[in-house]
Design an enzyme around this catalytic site. Structure first.
Site, PDB file in Angstrom:
ATOM      1  N   HIS A 162       0.774  -1.284   0.005  1.00 52.92           N
ATOM      2  CA  HIS A 162      -0.090  -0.007   0.094  1.00 52.92           C
ATOM      3  C   HIS A 162       0.773   1.297   0.145  1.00 52.92           C
ATOM      4  O   HIS A 162       0.363   2.296  -0.139  1.00 52.92           O
ATOM      5  CB  HIS A 162      -0.880  -0.090   1.223  1.00 52.92           C
ATOM      6  CG  HIS A 162      -2.374   0.586   0.847  1.00 52.92           C
ATOM      7  ND1 HIS A 162      -2.502   1.773   0.041  1.00 52.92           N
ATOM      8  CD2 HIS A 162      -3.600   0.309   1.433  1.00 52.92           C
ATOM      9  CE1 HIS A 162      -3.569   2.123  -0.064  1.00 52.92           C
ATOM     10  NE2 HIS A 162      -4.549   1.296   0.754  1.00 52.92           N
ATOM     11  N   ASP A 210      -2.528   1.936  -4.614  1.00 51.15           N
ATOM     12  CA  ASP A 210      -3.791   2.019  -4.028  1.00 51.15           C
ATOM     13  C   ASP A 210      -4.610   0.997  -4.539  1.00 51.15           C
ATOM     14  O   ASP A 210      -4.625   0.163  -5.445  1.00 51.15           O
ATOM     15  CB  ASP A 210      -4.260   3.493  -4.074  1.00 51.15           C
ATOM     16  CG  ASP A 210      -3.473   4.441  -3.556  1.00 51.15           C
ATOM     17  OD1 ASP A 210      -2.812   4.096  -2.414  1.00 51.15           O
ATOM     18  OD2 ASP A 210      -3.355   5.523  -4.179  1.00 51.15           O
TER      19      ASP A 210
END
Length: 472
Positions: A445, A449
Site C-alpha cells: 500500500h 492503492d
C-alpha cells in the site's frame, strides 16, 4: 596429482556459500563434471561438479559450514590423463549451465550497476569528523548512505537497510574485512559486533538441538541469531518444548525463505484483492491444442503462460504495480521480469522470466518450463533468480481455492492463482457450467492503492476471458 576444489563464486555479489551436502565421501572415485557437492547461497542452491576425474582424497569443509568463495573445500587425487587439463577453479558457476540453456543476460548498464565497494571501508568525506558512536552501538543512518562503502553480501545490505544500520560502524569479521551476516545480526540485536571467537559457521548452526524425543526441561535450546534476531519466537522458548517432540533444524534454504518473508511483512503494508475469472475459453483452447503444441514445439503447454501474458498486459497498463519502493521514491521498472514461484521438495525458489513483455507465447512457455526444470535439478544461476519486478505463485496446482501470498521483495505486488474448477454461474440470465478461477493480488500500500490494484486485476480478467493471441 592433487587438485584443489574451491568454493565457487556463484555471482558478482556473492561472497560465500554453505555446503549443504557432500555427494561423495573420501576414497570415492569421481568423474570430471560429475556432481561432487551441493551448496546454498543468498541467491540459489546448486550442485557443483568435480573439476577433474580421480579419487576424492580429503574433505576440508563439512556439511552445514559456510565459507568465503575461493576457499579450498576438498582435494582430489587426479587421474594422470586428466590432471594436466584440470585447474583448481574448474568448479565454477559457468560449468553448471546445460548446453541447451538460455544465453546469459546482457550485462547491466554501467549507470545501473552498483559500484564495487573497496576492500577496506572508507569514512565518508566531510568538513568535520563524524560523531563517534558508543561502543557496541551501531550508528543509525539512512541505508542509502552506506550501501557502497563496505564489502558485504546483498543479504547483509538488505538487513542493514531495513534496520537503518550504518555498515561503516559494523566491524567485519569476514574475509578481507567483509561484514558477514553474523556481524550485522549482532549489530541489529544491540549486542555489538562479535569479536573473534567461533566462526560464522558455528553460530549459524543455531542452538543445540534437544533430543529427538523427550519432555520439556530447563535445558531447552537457548537463543541464537535465528531464535532471537530476525526470526524471533512469539512466546517464551520454554513454552515450545513440552510433551513428546522432535526437533528438525531449518535447512539453509528454509532460513533464507523465513528471513525474506519476515522482512517483507515488516516492511510492506500488505493489502489483498480477489477476482473471480471465467477461463472457460482458455481451458478449451489448451485442451484442444496441447498435444499438437507439444509435438510441434517440443515443450508442454501449461496454464502458466496464459497467466503471465495476462499479468504483463496488466503491468503495461498500470506500471505502478511493476515497481519497487526505495525510501520516498517509487522505482518504475521498464521491463516486466516475472518471478515464478517453484515448489521444491526442500523449499521454494523464484526463478525469473526476464523481459516477458518481449516474448511470444511460445517463448513464455519455453522459459517457464526450462526454469522450473532446472530449479528442481539445482541448475539455476544466481542471475536467474534475481531482478524480478512482479511475481506469480500458483497454490491452485495443489488444489488451493486461492491464497494470500506474501510479497516477494523488492516487488510491490504478487499474483496468486487458485485452482481451476467447474462451477455453476449465471450467464445471460441462465445457469451455465463454466471453468472458473480465483485470482488474488497482494500489494504494497506504500506504492499501490486499492483503485489501481482493482483496475490491474480487471485488465488481467479481461485478457483471460477474451483471449485472442495465437499460441502456435
Amino acid at each position: 596429482m592433487a587438485v584443489d576444489v574451491i568454493m565457487p563464486q556463484m555471482g558478482e555479489s556473492i561472497f560465500e556459500g554453505t555446503i549443504t551436502k557432500w555427494l561423495k565421501k573420501p576414497g570415492d572415485k569421481i568423474e570430471r563434471d560429475e556432481p561432487l557437492f551441493e551448496i546454498s547461497t543468498d541467491k540459489v542452491d546448486a550442485e557443483i561438479p568435480s573439476p577433474t576425474a580421480g579419487v576424492l582424497k580429503e574433505i576440508k569443509v563439512n556439511e552445514g559450514q559456510t565459507v568465503p568463495i575461493q576457499t579450498i573445500v576438498a582435494v582430489i587425487e587426479a587421474d594422470g590423463v586428466t590432471a594436466a587439463a584440470a585447474t583448481p577453479v574448474a568448479a565454477n558457476a559457468d560449468s553448471l549451465e546445460p548446453a541447451t540453456a538460455q544465453a546469459k543476460p546482457p550485462a547491466t548498464k554501467p549507470a545501473e550497476r552498483a559500484p564495487v565497494p573497496p576492500a577496506v571501508p572508507q569514512a565518508p568525506a566531510a568538513a568535520s569528523p563524524p560523531p563517534v558512536p558508543a561502543p557496541g552501538t551501531p550508528q543509525r543512518l539512512p541505508a542509502s548512505s552506506t550501501r557502497e562503502k563496505v564489502r558485504s553480501s546483498p543479504l547483509v545490505r538488505r538487513i542493514a537497510r531495513e534496520n537503518a544500520v550504518d555498515l561503516t560502524q559494523v566491524p567485519g569479521t569476514g574475509s578481507g574485512g567483509r561484514v558477514s551476516k553474523r556481524d550485522i545480526l549482532a549489530a541489529v540485536e544491540g549486542g555489538g559486533p562479535p569479536a573473534g571467537g567461533p566462526s560464522e559457521v558455528s553460530t549459524r548452526s543455531g542452538p543445540q538441538v534437544p533430543p529427538a524425543t523427550g519432555t520439556a526441561a530447563p535445558g531447552a535450546p537457548s537463543g541464537g541469531p535465528l531464535a532471537s534476531g530476525l526470526l524471533e519466537t512469539a512466546v517464551p522458548r520454554e513454552k515450545l518444548y513440552f510433551g513428546q517432540y522432535e526437533v528438525q533444524p531449518m535447512s539453509v534454504m528454509r532460513q533464507r525463505i523465513a528471513e525474506h518473508m519476515v522482512a517483507s511483512k515488516r516492511v510492506s503494508p500488505h493489502v489483498y484483492s480477489v477476482e473471480e475469472v471465467d477461463v472457460t475459453g482458455v481451458v478449451a483452447l489448451r485442451a484442444k491444442t496441447k498435444d499438437r503444441f507439444e509435438q510441434t514445439t517440443g515443450t508442454k503447454l501449461t496454464f502458466m503462460p496464459f497467466f503471465i501474458r495476462a499479468a504483463v498486459e496488466g503491468l503495461r497498463a498500470f506500471p505502478t504495480v511493476n515497481s519497487s519502493v526505495d525510501g520516498t521514491n517509487i522505482v518504475l521498472h521498464k521491463a516486466c521480469n516475472i518471478g515464478i514461484a517453484v515448489a521444491l521438495d526442500w523449499g521454494l525458489i523464484v526463478p525469473v522470466v526476464k523481459n516477458a513483455e518481449e516474448k511470444s507465447f511460445l517463448g513464455l512457455a519455453r522459459s517457464v518450463n526450462d526454469l522450473a526444470e532446472r530449479a528442481r535439478a539445482k541448475k539455476l544461476k544466481p542471475e536467474e533468480v534475481a531482478e524480478s519486478t512482479f511475481s506469480i505463485t500458483n497454490p491452485g496446482v495443489f488444489g488451493g481455492l486461492f491464497g494470500l501470498p506474501v510479497i516477494n521483495q523488492p516487488n510491490v505486488a504478487i499474483l496468486g492463482i487458485g485452482t481451476i474448477e467447474k462451477r455453476p454461474v449465471v450467464v445471460d440470465d441462465a445457469i451455465a457450467i463454466r471453468s472458473m478461477v480465483y485470482l488474488s493480488l497482494s500489494y504494497d500500500h506504500r506504492a499501490v492503492d486499492g483503485a489501481v490494484a482493482h483496475q490491474f486485476m480487471a485488465k488481467v480478467k479481461h485478457t483471460l476471458e477474451n483471449w485472442t493471441e495465437s499460441i502456435l
